[in-house]
Design an enzyme around this catalytic site. Structure first.
Site, PDB file in Angstrom:
ATOM      1  N   SER A   1      -8.271  -0.598  -5.584  1.00 20.41           N
ATOM      2  CA  SER A   1      -8.573  -0.182  -4.139  1.00 20.41           C
ATOM      3  C   SER A   1     -10.157  -0.155  -4.206  1.00 20.41           C
ATOM      4  O   SER A   1     -10.452  -1.222  -4.174  1.00 20.41           O
ATOM      5  CB  SER A   1      -7.968   0.735  -3.679  1.00 20.41           C
TER       6      SER A   1
ATOM      7  N   LYS B   1       0.907  -1.200  -0.347  1.00 21.96           N
ATOM      8  CA  LYS B   1       0.232  -0.316   0.033  1.00 21.96           C
ATOM      9  C   LYS B   1       0.658   1.395   0.707  1.00 21.96           C
ATOM     10  O   LYS B   1       1.893   1.948   1.215  1.00 21.96           O
ATOM     11  CB  LYS B   1      -1.175  -0.248   1.453  1.00 21.96           C
TER      12      LYS B   1
END
Length: 602
Positions: free
Chosen positions: A392, A193
């Site tokens: 996402s 991430k």
């Protein structure tokens, strides 16, 4: 009394000017509506569809702005939906002889997957036996990727074709923020991430470098295979040409190596077009625009309908108020939920395709939209068509559908979550000389309380940091639970391919994150099959805003916004996202499911 009369006079003048402006705008709007209603778009025999690649490409076309020419806007953005429909109509319409791709210097804005979908449509069009010709002075790499499908690629004798490969060049703000006296407090789950890295690192982490190298390699391999097939060049030859930096090579080299077919100035190219059309010298060529061709197409009108709902842009709780967001598309929680509720309750709508093009945004908003998609799915089939990006939060709202279609170069996955809250203690107290005090009834009463510009005037305590990290971990567990439920796999399996890692569509297919490689038409066909429909109409939602609505929504800010955008270039969207992250209104708005805010790789 004198001062009073001055104010009255100023008010009267202001009202008069506003009334005059409103009348002018209304007159232009009514004229535009009268012209459009009284005019039947006609495509005459021998017409050529001109696709002008001087503009950027966006997900959907908006109504043409009649004031654009007065505002200095020579080219309005192209809508991918309109381009695809026009290319399909050009193949079927006997009055259209061919397609002219007009390449310019201003082309850009589209993701690899959006261009891939348009390129596939052009290849399918060629099955009709009709021709495509491309001409330009300067071909960007993205423009050449599209134009290479043409039967003849023509470049100006002193022109340029830029073929150089792909690169991702992120910017890091950590040292700048340190000099300003701002420290970003980061909480995240996901090794890959990387959206937080620009605020805490000065270079890419090894994990991020690995994933970017992987998805760039996947997209580039697709590009050189596709362009090479059209130009009869091997992938090895396409790579070798990229390493020569073709933009700095003489045009004769471009001809010798097979990137182009002919060198000609624009007048010579027009002569080539006339010969294709069997027109005499200097006879005018009948060009039609994508908008004209779509308007002239026969529309099906069946009682059973497949709805295509467009969801593109950042996922937000509500529309941001920002000079960097005046003209930016967003997926807002309540408007999206209301639209999906209407589709759920409409008995004529038998299936829904949600076209997702989003890198995510608010974790809370993503969960609310996911829930509404599940309610819709309980009543009728829901199929996802992934555009340039569905990653996402974009993947969050997609994962529970009956089927997921993706382009091979779509960026998806990025199953992860993070929180970022700026601590501006040093900036506010030491550099600006501001001081804060507090009276509170409980030890956490001032937790997340903004001081100046939305930034905290004190850092989190150790206990507050632990609580925040626990909230992020619960959010990640919920995310992978939603994916596991929607995809029918275990949470451990989702976690293994999650951790915030970005995949291309072809990579995601191998890992079970999507069902099929395909475009929007493929998704529509699948939705109709799931609903057991043989004949049906296709309607798109939400209805695009007309010119008058755009003007009322955006007002004069849009004019200045366009100039800010032109001045800042590639930094424009990045600064808009930074502003949202640096100035949250509530602590829950600091928790995100989104990809890095700058994934420009062209």
């Amino acid at each position: 009394m004198k001062q009073f009369l001055k104010f009255v006079f100023a008010t009267v003048v202001g009202i008069s000017l506003w009334t005059l402006l409103a009348c002018v705008v209304m007159f232009i709007s009514f004229v535009g509506m009268a012209v459009s209603e009284g005019q039947t778009t006609s495509v005459r025999k021998g017409s050529v569809l001109r696709i002008n690649l001087n503009s950027s490409i966006e997900e959907r076309a908006e109504e043409a702005n009649p004031l654009a020419m007065f505002m200095g806007e020579e080219y309005e953005p192209l809508g991918l939906d309109q381009l695809l429909a026009a290319v399909e109509e050009a193949a079927a319409n006997d009055k259209v002889e061919g397609i002219y791709m007009e390449v310019g210097t201003g082309f850009g804005g589209a993701t690899p997957a959006m261009l891939q979908e348009l390129r596939q449509a052009l290849i399918k069009y060629k099955e009709s036996g009709k021709w495509i010709l491309a001409y330009g002075d300067i071909y960007s790499q993205a423009a050449y990727y599209l134009a290479s499908v043409a039967d003849k690629v023509v470049v100006n004798p002193k022109g340029i074709i830029d073929w150089h490969g792909l690169a991702s060049v992120p910017m890091f703000f950590t040292d700048l923020m340190q000099k300003m006296g701002v420290k970003m407090q980061v909480f995240k789950v996901g090794t890959f991430k990387s959206a937080v890295e620009p605020f805490i690192n000065t270079e890419m982490s090894e994990a991020n470098r690995e994933q970017v190298n992987s998805f760039l390699g996947s997209i580039w391999d697709q590009m050189i295979a596709e362009v090479g097939a059209s130009r009869h060049l091997s992938p090895e030859q396409m790579n070798a040409l990229a390493d020569t930096l073709t933009a700095l090579q003489p045009t004769e080299y471009l001809l010798e190596c097979g990137l182009v077919d002919t060198l000609a100035y624009i007048d010579g190219f027009k002569d080539l077009l006339r010969s294709k059309l069997a027109l005499k010298d200097k006879m005018p060529i009948r060009f039609v625009t994508p908008a004209d061709l779509v308007a002239a197409a026969d529309k099906e009108d069946e009682s059973d309908r497949v709805a295509v709902y467009y969801a593109y842009g950042d996922i937000v709780d509500q529309a941001p108020v920002s000079p960097f967001s005046a003209n930016t598309a967003t997926i807002q929680t309540m408007p999206t939920i209301r639209e999906l509720q209407k589709l759920r309750k409409d008995d004529d709508v038998k299936a829904v395709v949600i076209r997702v093009n989003s890198g995510g945004g608010s974790a809370f908003a993503s969960e609310q939209i996911w829930h509404e998609v599940q309610l819709l799915k309980a009543v009728k089939p829901v199929v996802i068509s992934m555009g340039g990006m569905a990653a996402s939060g974009g993947y969050y709202i997609s994962c529970g559908a009956n089927r997921i279609f993706t382009e091979p170069s779509t960026l998806t996955g990025s199953i992860g979550i993070f929180g970022m809250i700026p601590d501006a203690t040093e900036l506010l107290t030491q550099k600006m000389g501001l001081h804060f005090d507090v009276v509170k009834t409980n030890k956490h009463a001032d937790f997340g309380a903004p001081s100046v510009y939305g930034m905290l005037g004190r850092p989190f305590t150790g206990e507050e940091s632990s609580l925040m990290q626990a909230e992020i971990e619960r959010g990640y567990d919920l995310f992978i639970s939603r994916v596991a439920e929607g995809r029918g796999i275990s949470k451990d399996s989702v976690d293994a391919i999650g951790q915030g890692r970005v995949w291309t569509g072809e990579q995601a297919l191998k890992r079970g994150l999507v069902d099929k490689l395909g475009n929007l038409d493929d998704a529509i066909a699948e939705a109709a099959q799931l609903a057991e429909l043989e004949e049906y109409s296709v309607d798109t939602y939400p209805a695009p805003a007309n010119f008058f609505e755009q003007m009322m929504n955006q007002g004069k800010e849009s004019y200045f916004d366009e100039h800010i955008k032109a001045a800042l270039g590639d930094m424009y969207p990045m600064l808009g996202t930074m502003q949202l992250m640096m100035k949250p209104q509530r602590i829950d708005q600091c928790i995100y499911t989104r990809v890095p805010f700058d994934l420009k790789i062209w």
